[in-house]
Each structure stands twice: as structure tokens, then as C-alpha cells.
Design a protein around this motif. Structure first.
Motif, mmCIF file in Angstrom:
data_model
loop_
_atom_site.group_PDB
_atom_site.id
_atom_site.type_symbol
_atom_site.label_atom_id
_atom_site.label_comp_id
_atom_site.label_asym_id
_atom_site.label_seq_id
_atom_site.Cartn_x
_atom_site.Cartn_y
_atom_site.Cartn_z
ATOM 1 N N GLU A 17 21.915 77.298 -33.233
ATOM 2 C CA GLU A 17 20.743 76.465 -32.953
ATOM 3 C C GLU A 17 21.082 74.988 -32.829
ATOM 4 O OE1 GLU A 17 17.604 77.109 -35.687
ATOM 5 O OE2 GLU A 17 17.320 79.211 -35.189
ATOM 6 N N GLU A 98 19.731 70.631 -21.856
ATOM 7 C CA GLU A 98 19.474 71.561 -20.764
ATOM 8 C C GLU A 98 20.519 72.678 -20.763
ATOM 9 O OE1 GLU A 98 19.584 69.044 -17.376
ATOM 10 O OE2 GLU A 98 17.566 68.225 -17.664
ATOM 11 N N GLU A 101 19.703 75.186 -23.512
ATOM 12 C CA GLU A 101 18.605 76.082 -23.190
ATOM 13 C C GLU A 101 19.032 77.130 -22.161
ATOM 14 O OE1 GLU A 101 15.802 76.326 -24.710
ATOM 15 O OE2 GLU A 101 16.107 74.557 -25.978
ATOM 16 N N LEU A 102 19.845 76.734 -21.197
ATOM 17 C CA LEU A 102 20.331 77.670 -20.186
ATOM 18 C C LEU A 102 21.270 78.710 -20.807
ATOM 19 C CD1 LEU A 102 20.999 75.113 -17.326
ATOM 20 C CD2 LEU A 102 19.320 76.969 -17.243
ATOM 21 N N LYS A 104 21.229 79.623 -24.006
ATOM 22 C CA LYS A 104 20.434 80.446 -24.911
ATOM 23 C C LYS A 104 19.674 81.522 -24.139
ATOM 24 C CE LYS A 104 16.771 78.672 -26.905
ATOM 25 N NZ LYS A 104 15.893 77.904 -27.816
ATOM 26 N N ALA A 105 19.183 81.171 -22.965
ATOM 27 C CA ALA A 105 18.428 82.116 -22.145
ATOM 28 C C ALA A 105 19.330 83.082 -21.375
ATOM 29 C CB ALA A 105 17.536 81.356 -21.168
ATOM 30 N N GLY A 106 20.633 82.799 -21.374
ATOM 31 C CA GLY A 106 21.545 83.645 -20.620
ATOM 32 C C GLY A 106 21.564 83.341 -19.137
ATOM 33 N N ASP A 107 20.963 82.222 -18.736
ATOM 34 C CA ASP A 107 20.942 81.863 -17.321
ATOM 35 C C ASP A 107 22.328 81.441 -16.837
ATOM 36 O OD1 ASP A 107 18.222 82.352 -17.191
ATOM 37 O OD2 ASP A 107 17.701 80.306 -17.775
ATOM 38 N N ASP A 109 26.558 81.363 -18.433
ATOM 39 C CA ASP A 109 27.430 81.686 -19.559
ATOM 40 C C ASP A 109 28.892 81.525 -19.173
ATOM 41 O OD1 ASP A 109 27.600 83.792 -17.833
ATOM 42 O OD2 ASP A 109 27.103 85.336 -19.302
#
Length: 223
Positions: A17, A98, A101-102, A104-107, A109
Motif C-alpha cells: 500500500e 498513477e 494505481e495502474l 494495483k489494478a493490473g493495467d 505490470d
């Protein structure tokens, strides 16, 4: 200085986090990547030792853009799989938030390395390079779709510049096209500056002595 960019590797292992994360920035052996490169075990050893001696770490960038640092690497080490890195995103920086967040969302990696080749072996039949010694300059968080074409061009350019430098060190005369690319990559010349430099230093503008002196200068610049 021309720094080559490695193919993005989809292997971020953990994300916390507070923005700390770890993953493999490069893996050893196996099949060649999409640029025909294989990185040998131990390729980063000398560079990591040099960083440790300087109390430094490779930089952390967004998309290989030195104008967008987004945190710092806390650790980098080789294991049997590859180059394992641990990093801390700077959550006070918008681009880092940013990126978090990307991730974390798996957008996205992807991790991708920026390095300079110091040692390599070439298999001409298979058109592959086994990279045996690398100077590690940075490890970036990347989105493959947005970065792939730029990375391919950087790899092609990096190889050409490296080959010209090796020719110069060996006393071999490069072609005009090779020298033009070398001037642009190593010395960051514009198109017109590179063209003029090739004309003056390689051709000597019709004077053999000047051409010989110019080629000697190029060899010195190549190290």
C-alpha cells in the motif's frame, strides 16, 4: 552515451500500500527475447558491485524517460532466475501515484532495464546476442503497448552504435551510414552536424592527412 533498453518483463511479484514493490527486471538464459537477446547469469554482477562501492543504485524511471523519475530502487541482486529488484515509489509525485494505481489494478505490470553493453557473444546463424556483461543504468516501470516500438528502435540503434565503436577500437573503417548513426547516438549530434562531421573527419574534405587525423580522433572518442 547510448543506453540500450531491454524488452519489458511482466513479473512484478508484490505491491504494498505504501508503494513498495519487487519484481524481476530481467531473467537469465532461456529463449531469446523479441530483440534476439539472451542475458547470461552474472551479466549484472560487476555493475551491481560498482553501484555498491559508490553507494548508489540504478535509477527508477517511468517509461525509460529520465525526465520522469518516480521513486528509487532499494535493492537489486542476481539470483538463479534473474535480476530481482525492490523499489519504493515516491507517492508525493503524481506520476508515481498513477503508476501505483495502474500496478494495483493490473493495467500494467512491466519492468524494463536500461543498460550499456560491456561484453557479449554473437551467434550469427541464429542472429542472437548473449549479453555477458552489462552496466545497469536504470530500471523502468513500463506499459508494453505504449513503449514497444520506441524500444525496438532504441535497441536497433544501440546495437549499431556499439558495433561502430568496436570497429573504431579495432582500427576498422566504418561506413558513412554507420558513422552518421554513431555521431547522433554517442555525441547527440543533429542530422546536419553528423553529416558535416562525417565529411570532415572521415573524408577530410579531400585531404588524406585530415582524414587520417579524423579517424584517429574517432578511435580516441570510442575509447
Amino acid at each position: 552515451m547510448q543506453v540500450k533498453q531491454g524488452a519489458a518483463l511482466l513479473d512484478i511479484k508484490a505491491l504494498e500500500e505504501k508503494g513498495q514493490f519487487e519484481g524481476y527486471a530481467s531473467t537469465f538464459g532461456g529463449e531469446p527475447d523479441s530483440y534476439g537477446d539472451i542475458i547470461a547469469p552474472g551479466a549484472f554482477a560487476e555493475s551491481l558491485k560498482a553501484h555498491a562501492n559508490r553507494n548508489s543504485m540504478p535509477k527508477m524511471f517511468w517509461q525509460h524517460d529520465a525526465r520522469e523519475p518516480i521513486g528509487k530502487w532499494l535493492g537489486a541482486s542476481e539470483d538463479s532466475k534473474g535480476l530481482l529488484v525492490k523499489g519504493q515509489l515516491n507517492m508525493g509525485v503524481q506520476r508515481a501515484r498513477e503508476a501505483y494505481e495502474l500496478l494495483k489494478a493490473g493495467d500494467i505490470d512491466g519492468l524494463s532495464i536500461g543498460y550499456r553493453i560491456r561484453g557479449y557473444e554473437v551467434d550469427e546463424e541464429k542472429n542472437t546476442w548473449t549479453l555477458t556483461k552489462l552496466d545497469l543504468h536504470e530500471v523502468s516501470i513500463v506499459s508494453i503497448g505504449a513503449n514497444e516500438s520506441a524500444t525496438i528502435e532504441a535497441v536497433k540503434s544501440g546495437r549499431l552504435i556499439h558495433e561502430v565503436s568496436e570497429k573504431l577500437r579495432a582500427g576498422v573503417r566504418p561506413s558513412e551510414r554507420e558513422l552518421d548513426a554513431w555521431f547522433k547516438g554517442i555525441l547527440d549530434c543533429s542530422n546536419s552536424q553528423a553529416e558535416r562531421a562525417v565529411r570532415v573527419l572521415l573524408k577530410g574534405q579531400g585531404e588524406p592527412d585530415k582524414a587520417a587525423d579524423g579517424l584517429a580522433l574517432l578511435r580516441a572518442l570510442a575509447g
